[in-house]
Write an enzyme that holds these catalytic residues in place. Sequence first.
Site, PDB file in Angstrom:
ATOM      1  N   GLU A   1       0.855  -1.193   0.000  1.00 39.68           N
ATOM      2  CA  GLU A   1       0.000   0.000   0.000  1.00 39.68           C
ATOM      3  C   GLU A   1       0.881   1.230   0.000  1.00 39.68           C
ATOM      4  OE1 GLU A   1      -2.970   0.415   3.084  1.00 39.68           O
ATOM      5  OE2 GLU A   1      -3.479  -1.720   2.994  1.00 39.68           O
ATOM      6  N   ASN A   2       0.433   2.237  -0.742  1.00 42.90           N
ATOM      7  CA  ASN A   2       1.031   3.560  -0.752  1.00 42.90           C
ATOM      8  C   ASN A   2      -0.013   4.414  -1.446  1.00 42.90           C
ATOM      9  OD1 ASN A   2       3.363   5.287  -2.814  1.00 42.90           O
ATOM     10  ND2 ASN A   2       3.201   5.618  -0.624  1.00 42.90           N
TER      11      ASN A   2
END
Length: 463
Positions: free
Chosen positions: A366-367
Amino acid sequence: MVEYKFPKDFWWGSAASGPQTEGTFDGDGKGENIWDYWFKEAPEKFFNQVGPADTSQVYHTYKEDIQLMKETGHNTYRHSIQWSRLFPEGTGEVNQVAVAYYHNLIDELIANDIEPFMNLYHFDMPMALQEKGGWMNRETVDAYVHFAKTCFELFGSKVKKWFTHNEPIVPVEAGYLYQFHYPAEINMAHAIQVGYHEMLSSAKAIKVYREMNQDGQIGIILNLTPSYPRDENNPEDVKASVIADAMFNRSFLDPSIKGEFPSELVEIVKELDMMPEIQEDDLKIIKENTIDLLGINYYQPRRVKAKETPVDHEHGPMPDDFFDNYEMPGRKMNPHRGWEIYEKGIYDILINVRDNYGNIPCYISENGMGVEGEEKFRNAEGVIEDDYRIEFVSEHLKYVHQAIEEGANCLGYHMWTCMDNWSWLNAYKNRYGFISVELDKDYKRSIKNSGRWFKKVSDNNGF
């Protein structure tokens, strides 16, 4: 011309979760989880009073949504299996309607050349188990392992990337320290026990998976937030950063990869006389059942300094007793969300994993960039011009690329999230998706500028 070229077979895609996207419908057989219960009890806590039943309806629209994934360059996608959907009471009878749904979802992904990554726990404790203590109760560990084993049996012939937990520090922080998740306690002893049981459940699920001889990989998803000291030449600031790192990063990172808890954390917990209940063979199980693959969630750094403010004794010991947060002058900010943007943090994490954790296979799981009021960037054609998100992702990817060039074993990049989704108490306040979801227009989907850009990145395996 591609300046930043990524390794062959790099994973391009996004992540989401069952409770944040699927919704609840008559006849779906889903049981109540802590979010369903909390929304029923206190809807005013949720932004615009939008609850988990009104998420982006993926349960019914997954076929169309997977076509949108293809249009935005996905070759991989992470989802989660809702525990309370598969086991409405947390244990007992399997919900066959849910089995059919998850088979259909997985099959549709595979048919469209998108590899499914499946996560098992994403903050969605079945309420029947929470009423008995949730992660405080040792029986929940056994119930979770049974849930995991059932998922492996049902879907393991198709799914070859499994993750035991997403961000296990979050139920600890949010549920038992800072009141962002149910049961919204402030109790460090409970927080420690919850974290210990989560870690034990992960190791036990990994043990079961290996015993089943399924030819896939199993790992964990950790939100790693580098703890930077205010002054690297000040021993007290550095000590504060080491403690923050042990509490919020290494508490799960070390046992997941090295099979043991960080000594700095154990020492503090012993001094507080808050050691969790540990049964015979627990530590052996954790030691012998480490992960194959690490998912790394990164959004922002943590900046800390030596404790300067008075300790708040009202609620007993808290992590905040050991350090103060520090706002670095001149830091770059996301003006729409209030979080610091520090792209180099993603590089620092990958180099730390390379140097101190055996360079275990990992990926950015995730980012992303949350934006409140994103509809104001919608153009005359109805497309959201989120060039700020393109800049955010590309600047982080440059540092991922640099880390790979320097030997980091990073296999992919997933953005949070595929399409705008419901996010706990914030509901739809902050939008993160490549794809817009308009709640007031029957959940209409449309690809943002960032989604079109990401397709080119995926097609070129770089940018």
